[in-house]
Enzyme design. Structure first.
Site, mmCIF file in Angstrom:
data_model
loop_
_atom_site.group_PDB
_atom_site.id
_atom_site.type_symbol
_atom_site.label_atom_id
_atom_site.label_comp_id
_atom_site.label_asym_id
_atom_site.label_seq_id
_atom_site.Cartn_x
_atom_site.Cartn_y
_atom_site.Cartn_z
ATOM 1 N N HIS A 286 22.080 38.335 53.934
ATOM 2 C CA HIS A 286 23.488 38.117 54.285
ATOM 3 C C HIS A 286 24.226 39.455 54.219
ATOM 4 O O HIS A 286 25.060 39.693 53.370
ATOM 5 C CB HIS A 286 24.100 37.104 53.311
ATOM 6 C CG HIS A 286 25.508 36.739 53.640
ATOM 7 N ND1 HIS A 286 25.908 36.315 54.880
ATOM 8 C CD2 HIS A 286 26.630 36.713 52.874
ATOM 9 C CE1 HIS A 286 27.201 36.045 54.857
ATOM 10 N NE2 HIS A 286 27.666 36.285 53.656
ATOM 11 N N GLY B 114 34.080 29.627 39.184
ATOM 12 C CA GLY B 114 34.929 30.516 39.975
ATOM 13 C C GLY B 114 36.001 29.670 40.643
ATOM 14 O O GLY B 114 35.687 28.805 41.466
ATOM 15 N N ARG C 291 35.244 41.439 48.620
ATOM 16 C CA ARG C 291 35.394 42.850 49.018
ATOM 17 C C ARG C 291 36.791 43.141 49.561
ATOM 18 O O ARG C 291 37.522 42.226 49.949
ATOM 19 C CB ARG C 291 34.321 43.263 50.010
ATOM 20 C CG ARG C 291 34.046 42.307 51.108
ATOM 21 C CD ARG C 291 32.863 42.818 51.906
ATOM 22 N NE ARG C 291 32.462 41.797 52.858
ATOM 23 C CZ ARG C 291 31.990 42.061 54.048
ATOM 24 N NH1 ARG C 291 31.847 43.302 54.436
ATOM 25 N NH2 ARG C 291 31.642 41.087 54.857
ATOM 26 N N ILE D 223 37.720 30.619 47.295
ATOM 27 C CA ILE D 223 36.685 29.677 47.759
ATOM 28 C C ILE D 223 36.622 28.475 46.810
ATOM 29 O O ILE D 223 36.539 27.320 47.249
ATOM 30 C CB ILE D 223 35.299 30.352 47.872
ATOM 31 C CG1 ILE D 223 35.353 31.550 48.812
ATOM 32 C CG2 ILE D 223 34.247 29.356 48.367
ATOM 33 C CD1 ILE D 223 34.052 32.336 48.935
HETATM 34 N N1 APR Z 1 33.187 33.729 35.305
HETATM 35 C C1 APR Z 1 33.814 32.859 36.135
HETATM 36 N N2 APR Z 1 34.701 33.231 37.061
HETATM 37 C C2 APR Z 1 34.952 34.530 37.163
HETATM 38 C C3 APR Z 1 34.326 35.505 36.356
HETATM 39 C C4 APR Z 1 33.401 35.047 35.389
HETATM 40 N N3 APR Z 1 32.765 35.893 34.580
HETATM 41 N N4 APR Z 1 34.803 36.711 36.724
HETATM 42 C C5 APR Z 1 35.672 36.515 37.708
HETATM 43 N N5 APR Z 1 35.768 35.201 37.983
HETATM 44 C C6 APR Z 1 36.623 34.512 38.945
HETATM 45 C C7 APR Z 1 37.941 35.212 39.204
HETATM 46 O O1 APR Z 1 38.846 34.997 38.129
HETATM 47 C C8 APR Z 1 38.386 34.561 40.498
HETATM 48 O O2 APR Z 1 39.236 33.458 40.264
HETATM 49 O O3 APR Z 1 36.023 34.435 40.228
HETATM 50 C C9 APR Z 1 37.065 34.089 41.133
HETATM 51 C C10 APR Z 1 36.770 34.733 42.464
HETATM 52 O O4 APR Z 1 37.754 34.330 43.337
HETATM 53 P P1 APR Z 1 38.369 35.269 44.460
HETATM 54 O O5 APR Z 1 38.650 36.605 43.886
HETATM 55 O O6 APR Z 1 39.491 34.542 45.100
HETATM 56 O O7 APR Z 1 37.153 35.437 45.496
HETATM 57 P P2 APR Z 1 36.626 34.388 46.586
HETATM 58 O O8 APR Z 1 37.277 34.692 47.888
HETATM 59 O O9 APR Z 1 36.681 33.018 46.063
HETATM 60 O O10 APR Z 1 35.108 34.892 46.718
HETATM 61 C C11 APR Z 1 34.222 34.771 45.640
HETATM 62 O O11 APR Z 1 32.277 34.746 47.053
HETATM 63 O O12 APR Z 1 32.050 35.134 49.351
HETATM 64 C C12 APR Z 1 31.933 35.670 48.060
HETATM 65 O O13 APR Z 1 32.296 38.022 48.408
HETATM 66 C C13 APR Z 1 32.857 36.844 47.861
HETATM 67 O O14 APR Z 1 31.860 37.588 45.818
HETATM 68 C C14 APR Z 1 32.953 36.885 46.366
HETATM 69 C C15 APR Z 1 32.889 35.415 45.962
#
Ligand code: APR
Length: 321
Positions: free
Chosen positions: A176, A10, A83, A14
């Site tokens: 959480h 991801g 979210r 984060i």
């Molecule tokens: N495999 C890998 N990465 C993925 C996949 C997947 N199948 N599907 C989506 N992603 C990636 C997205 O492309 C995106 O870059 O996951 C990333 C999530 O990043 P953000 O949307 O910026 O979210 P973020 O704020 O990093 O939070 C991620 O952590 O705290 C929790 O609730 C929050 O569930 C969320 C997660």
């Protein structure tokens, strides 16, 4: 000694902060994976180009292929949607469970010996699903939540009392979600109970209890408060910082006692579920769950929180995950 390999699954908000913090602290070499083409490559290139300025030698690689996480020592997972305003973490269940299943399969195939720290929400369910699909032993699968919730609680206490947050210790247990359980009884500033300090400040027990309740409620809703302000995503600096403290405890075998989402085998009266509890984190992952006695009210709040986690896990099972 070679540097540890840390895979970040991801590469969103984060994931990007995690990559930068790992490099700044030279905790290891980073492989940042995301399904979005070029995104992880772009982020890691950007961070790496500041290596001279920041003075680090950690290597950073961005990828869209699980092959590149091969033999990672540590995997930190943030894949999944954050979210939007008005949503609870639980509303992310279906979307993020699909993503987590594919992530667990990728990690199982390419980094079967890694320790996994999960951040994706709804946290307790995502940790459960990752363990189920990967087949990893419970000590090598842990969720990041309690350390952040405890940090939020500590921050509010420090602001209220006008003391350094470095001197505040305040633990948050449970799932959480909105039912999490800040432990008021043991919250202290360098050993002095926070409740006593509040009572002295306000010279009124009822007012002190009201102020504490407001801090407890704010802690429970702290993630939502940030979501409401950001409008397009959820908290990312503080979850990343919290996961990095867990990563440091694991990589440096620090035996830190922190609150984390861990698999319970009867502790706190819970068997077979992942819930936020105090654990000792070292180089084998969750080395111990630390139990202590809860009073009647705390136990009732904990039971309520555990029931919320159980319901979410049952929903996930019913949906076929
Ligand atoms: N495999 C890998 N990465 C993925 C996949 C997947 N199948 N599907 C989506 N992603 C990636 C997205 O492309 C995106 O870059 O996951 C990333 C999530 O990043 P953000 O949307 O910026 O979210 P973020 O704020 O990093 O939070 C991620 O952590 O705290 C929790 O609730 C929050 O569930 C969320 C997660």
């Amino acid at each position: 000694m070679s540097r540890k390999k840390i895979a970040l699954i991801g590469g969103g908000q984060i994931g990007g902060v995690l990559a930068q913090l790992i490099a700044l602290k030279q905790l290891g070499d980073v492989v940042l994976y995301d399904v979005v083409e070029d995104l992880p490559q772009g982020k890691t290139l950007d961070i790496a180009e500041a290596a001279r300025v920041n003075g680090f030698d950690s290597k950073l690689t961005g990828t869209n292929s699980y092959k590149d996480i091969a033999r990672a020592d540590l995997v930190i997972i943030t894949a999944g949607l954050p979210r939007k305003p008005g949503m609870s973490r639980d509303d992310l269940l279906v979307t993020n469970a699909k993503i987590m299943k594919s992530v667990a399969e990728g990690v199982k195939e390419y980094a079967p010996k890694a320790i996994a720290i999960i951040i994706s929400n709804p946290l307790d369910a995502m940790v459960t699903l990752f363990k189920k699909v990967s087949g990893f032993p419970a000590n090598r699968v842990v969720g990041q939540a309690g350390i952040l919730d405890s940090s939020r609680f500590s921050t509010f206490i420090a602001w209220e009392l006008g003391v350094s947050v470095k001197d505040v210790n305040a633990l948050v247990l449970g799932g959480h979600g909105d039912t999490m359980v800040p432990i008021v009884r043991y919250a202290n500033v360098n050993g002095i109970p926070v409740m006593e300090l509040l009572e002295r400040k306000y010279k009124d027990k009822i007012k002190a209890a009201e102020v504490m309740k407001a801090m407890v409620d704010r802690t429970k809703m702290a993630g939502g408060e940030v979501v409401k302000l950001l409008k397009t995503g959820s908290a990312f600096y503080s979850p990343a910082a919290s996961a990095i403290q867990m990563a440091e405890a694991i990589i440096n075998d620090e035996k830190r006692l922190i609150s984390a989402c861990a698999y319970l085998n009867g502790e706190f009266g819970v068997t077979g579920y992942y819930v936020g509890v105090p654990v000792v984190l070292g180089d084998t992952g969750v080395e111990k769950v630390i139990e202590f006695s809860l009073d009647q009210e705390e136990q009732a709040l904990m039971d309520n929180s555990v029931n919320a986690v159980k319901k979410l896990v049952e929903d996930m099972d019913r949906l076929g995950f």
